[in-house]
Design a protein around this motif. Structure first.
Motif, mmCIF file in Angstrom:
data_model
loop_
_atom_site.group_PDB
_atom_site.id
_atom_site.type_symbol
_atom_site.label_atom_id
_atom_site.label_comp_id
_atom_site.label_asym_id
_atom_site.label_seq_id
_atom_site.Cartn_x
_atom_site.Cartn_y
_atom_site.Cartn_z
ATOM 1 N N LEU A 159 1.075 -1.169 -0.016
ATOM 2 C CA LEU A 159 -0.072 0.194 0.058
ATOM 3 C C LEU A 159 0.798 1.255 -0.102
ATOM 4 O O LEU A 159 1.741 1.304 0.777
ATOM 5 N N ASP A 160 0.720 2.073 -1.157
ATOM 6 C CA ASP A 160 1.187 3.412 -0.910
ATOM 7 C C ASP A 160 0.219 4.573 -0.495
ATOM 8 O O ASP A 160 -0.414 4.847 -1.252
ATOM 9 N N VAL A 161 0.658 4.810 0.646
ATOM 10 C CA VAL A 161 -0.480 6.090 1.441
ATOM 11 C C VAL A 161 0.109 7.560 0.919
ATOM 12 O O VAL A 161 1.122 7.828 0.773
ATOM 13 N N GLY A 162 -0.810 8.023 0.583
ATOM 14 C CA GLY A 162 -0.598 9.668 0.029
ATOM 15 C C GLY A 162 0.201 9.487 -1.294
ATOM 16 O O GLY A 162 0.995 10.357 -1.530
ATOM 17 N N CYS A 163 -0.513 8.569 -2.108
ATOM 18 C CA CYS A 163 0.311 8.462 -3.418
ATOM 19 C C CYS A 163 0.420 9.433 -4.397
ATOM 20 O O CYS A 163 1.221 9.535 -5.244
ATOM 21 N N GLY A 164 -0.535 10.511 -4.285
ATOM 22 C CA GLY A 164 -0.560 11.543 -5.237
ATOM 23 C C GLY A 164 -0.772 11.221 -6.582
ATOM 24 O O GLY A 164 -1.703 10.561 -6.983
ATOM 25 N N THR A 165 -0.013 11.546 -7.523
ATOM 26 C CA THR A 165 0.058 10.926 -9.028
ATOM 27 C C THR A 165 0.574 9.415 -9.317
ATOM 28 O O THR A 165 0.345 8.899 -10.183
ATOM 29 N N GLY A 166 1.063 8.749 -8.245
ATOM 30 C CA GLY A 166 1.347 7.344 -8.238
ATOM 31 C C GLY A 166 2.768 7.268 -8.590
ATOM 32 O O GLY A 166 3.395 6.182 -9.026
ATOM 33 N N ALA A 167 3.683 8.616 -8.669
ATOM 34 C CA ALA A 167 4.974 8.417 -9.285
ATOM 35 C C ALA A 167 5.797 7.376 -8.401
ATOM 36 O O ALA A 167 6.587 6.594 -8.971
ATOM 37 N N PHE A 168 5.646 7.425 -6.936
ATOM 38 C CA PHE A 168 6.571 6.357 -6.470
ATOM 39 C C PHE A 168 5.913 5.108 -6.607
ATOM 40 O O PHE A 168 6.845 3.965 -6.393
ATOM 41 N N THR A 169 4.886 4.801 -6.432
ATOM 42 C CA THR A 169 4.396 3.384 -6.869
ATOM 43 C C THR A 169 4.909 2.920 -8.254
ATOM 44 O O THR A 169 5.513 1.970 -8.144
ATOM 45 N N ARG A 170 4.815 3.694 -9.195
ATOM 46 C CA ARG A 170 5.298 3.200 -10.502
ATOM 47 C C ARG A 170 6.868 2.870 -10.662
ATOM 48 O O ARG A 170 7.425 2.229 -11.128
ATOM 49 N N TYR A 171 7.653 3.808 -9.817
ATOM 50 C CA TYR A 171 9.067 3.771 -9.540
ATOM 51 C C TYR A 171 9.411 2.626 -9.150
ATOM 52 O O TYR A 171 10.232 1.978 -9.444
ATOM 53 N N LEU A 172 8.729 1.938 -7.914
ATOM 54 C CA LEU A 172 8.708 0.670 -7.489
ATOM 55 C C LEU A 172 8.621 -0.511 -8.497
ATOM 56 O O LEU A 172 9.483 -1.415 -8.501
ATOM 57 N N VAL A 173 7.123 -0.145 -9.048
ATOM 58 C CA VAL A 173 7.128 -1.212 -9.844
ATOM 59 C C VAL A 173 7.861 -1.668 -11.103
ATOM 60 O O VAL A 173 8.247 -2.766 -11.790
ATOM 61 N N GLU A 174 8.259 -0.537 -11.717
ATOM 62 C CA GLU A 174 9.356 -0.540 -12.717
ATOM 63 C C GLU A 174 10.511 -1.322 -12.250
ATOM 64 O O GLU A 174 10.713 -2.361 -13.225
ATOM 65 N N GLU A 175 10.954 -1.105 -11.134
ATOM 66 C CA GLU A 175 12.278 -1.859 -10.925
ATOM 67 C C GLU A 175 12.109 -3.594 -10.465
ATOM 68 O O GLU A 175 12.713 -4.362 -10.827
ATOM 69 N N LEU A 176 10.639 -3.495 -9.882
ATOM 70 C CA LEU A 176 10.327 -4.981 -9.566
ATOM 71 C C LEU A 176 9.966 -5.708 -10.997
ATOM 72 O O LEU A 176 10.237 -7.033 -10.959
ATOM 73 N N PHE A 177 9.681 -4.870 -11.856
ATOM 74 C CA PHE A 177 9.258 -5.707 -13.132
ATOM 75 C C PHE A 177 10.421 -6.071 -13.744
ATOM 76 O O PHE A 177 10.571 -7.209 -14.339
ATOM 77 N N GLU A 178 11.444 -5.277 -13.679
ATOM 78 C CA GLU A 178 12.755 -5.797 -14.299
ATOM 79 C C GLU A 178 13.235 -6.926 -13.610
ATOM 80 O O GLU A 178 14.176 -7.737 -14.028
ATOM 81 N N GLU A 179 13.044 -7.177 -12.170
ATOM 82 C CA GLU A 179 13.623 -8.233 -11.505
ATOM 83 C C GLU A 179 12.622 -9.189 -11.211
ATOM 84 O O GLU A 179 12.868 -10.316 -10.705
ATOM 85 N N SER A 180 11.530 -9.217 -12.221
ATOM 86 C CA SER A 180 10.528 -10.351 -12.168
ATOM 87 C C SER A 180 9.982 -10.634 -10.870
ATOM 88 O O SER A 180 9.708 -11.696 -10.489
ATOM 89 N N LYS A 181 9.812 -9.609 -10.142
ATOM 90 C CA LYS A 181 9.082 -9.776 -8.815
ATOM 91 C C LYS A 181 7.560 -9.279 -9.082
ATOM 92 O O LYS A 181 7.353 -8.075 -9.584
ATOM 93 N N GLU A 182 6.790 -10.025 -8.777
ATOM 94 C CA GLU A 182 5.334 -9.762 -9.008
ATOM 95 C C GLU A 182 4.788 -9.551 -7.614
ATOM 96 O O GLU A 182 4.648 -10.326 -6.786
ATOM 97 N N CYS A 183 4.343 -8.172 -7.452
ATOM 98 C CA CYS A 183 3.482 -7.696 -6.317
ATOM 99 C C CYS A 183 2.205 -7.048 -6.576
ATOM 100 O O CYS A 183 2.073 -6.684 -7.745
ATOM 101 N N VAL A 184 1.189 -6.917 -5.670
ATOM 102 C CA VAL A 184 0.140 -6.082 -5.833
ATOM 103 C C VAL A 184 -0.015 -4.956 -5.125
ATOM 104 O O VAL A 184 0.380 -4.854 -4.090
ATOM 105 N N PHE A 185 0.168 -3.761 -5.976
ATOM 106 C CA PHE A 185 0.143 -2.373 -5.387
ATOM 107 C C PHE A 185 -1.337 -1.892 -5.237
ATOM 108 O O PHE A 185 -1.847 -1.754 -6.253
ATOM 109 N N THR A 186 -1.606 -1.107 -4.241
ATOM 110 C CA THR A 186 -2.484 0.011 -4.084
ATOM 111 C C THR A 186 -2.102 1.147 -3.623
ATOM 112 O O THR A 186 -1.414 1.368 -2.720
ATOM 113 N N GLY A 187 -2.563 2.128 -4.587
ATOM 114 C CA GLY A 187 -1.960 3.598 -4.026
ATOM 115 C C GLY A 187 -3.483 4.158 -3.579
ATOM 116 O O GLY A 187 -4.525 4.263 -4.209
ATOM 117 N N LEU A 188 -3.197 5.048 -2.441
ATOM 118 C CA LEU A 188 -4.336 5.641 -1.991
ATOM 119 C C LEU A 188 -4.011 7.135 -1.757
ATOM 120 O O LEU A 188 -2.719 7.708 -1.249
#
Length: 170
Positions: free
Chosen positions: A42-71
């Motif tokens: 969970l990303d609390v106070g995510c705004g435009t989701g930039a930090f969520t996407r920042y994490l997902v981009e790196e995890l995608f490259e490492e083939s780590k699958e997670c479920v993200f919720t931005g609020l």
């Protein structure tokens, strides 16, 4: 309070986050946060989701699958977050919702990790927000807050503390 109305519009907020989130730090931040495949994050106070996407981009490259919720409380920022994901990231595991950090709309013990990028620095009731994060994080889970002191790159900072006995306290 609506951040997009009084402080920063979504485009400006997105640009400041891109400036603050150095690409070279991604692996270090992922390691620091202890993110592993299969986590609910969970990303609390995510705004435009930039930090969520920042994490997902790196995890995608490492083939780590997670479920993200931005609020975020600001509907305009959540709309922008959804638009950025639909335009730039064909990933299914990011969900953005409008909600209140002081009364998170989730069951107890739901998330493995809760992150917050700059939100706690502007929260009107940090204790209440933090108590809600504690409520929704799983036993043994983690809460991480990243705050920013400056938009400028600095190799050395003089500190904000007063001098004592002729010496700076920092």
């Amino acid at each position: 309070m609506k951040w997009s109305k009084y402080f920063q519009n979504p485009t400006y907020l997105e640009m400041t986050r891109k400036f603050m989130l150095n690409q070279d730090l991604k692996p270090l931040i992922i390691k620091y946060l202890g993110i592993e495949s299969g986590m609910q994050i969970l990303d609390v106070g995510c705004g435009t989701g930039a930090f969520t996407r920042y994490l997902v981009e790196e995890l995608f490259e490492e083939s780590k699958e997670c479920v993200f919720t931005g609020l975020d409380y600001d509907e305009k920022l959540i709309e922008a977050a959804k638009q950025y994901v639909s335009e730039k990231m064909p990933l299914k595991d990011i969900k953005y919702i409008t909600g209140n950090a002081y009364k998170l709309p989730f069951d107890n013990n739901k998330f493995d990790l809760i992150v917050s990028h700059t939100f706690l620095g502007i929260a009107s009731d940090v204790k209440k927000a933090f108590n809600e994060m504690i409520r929704v994080v799983k036993d043994g889970g983690s809460i991480a807050s990243i705050t920013s002191m400056s938009y400028g790159h600095q190799t050395r900072h003089g500190g904000y503390y007063l001098e004592k006995n002729g010496e700076k306290n920092y």
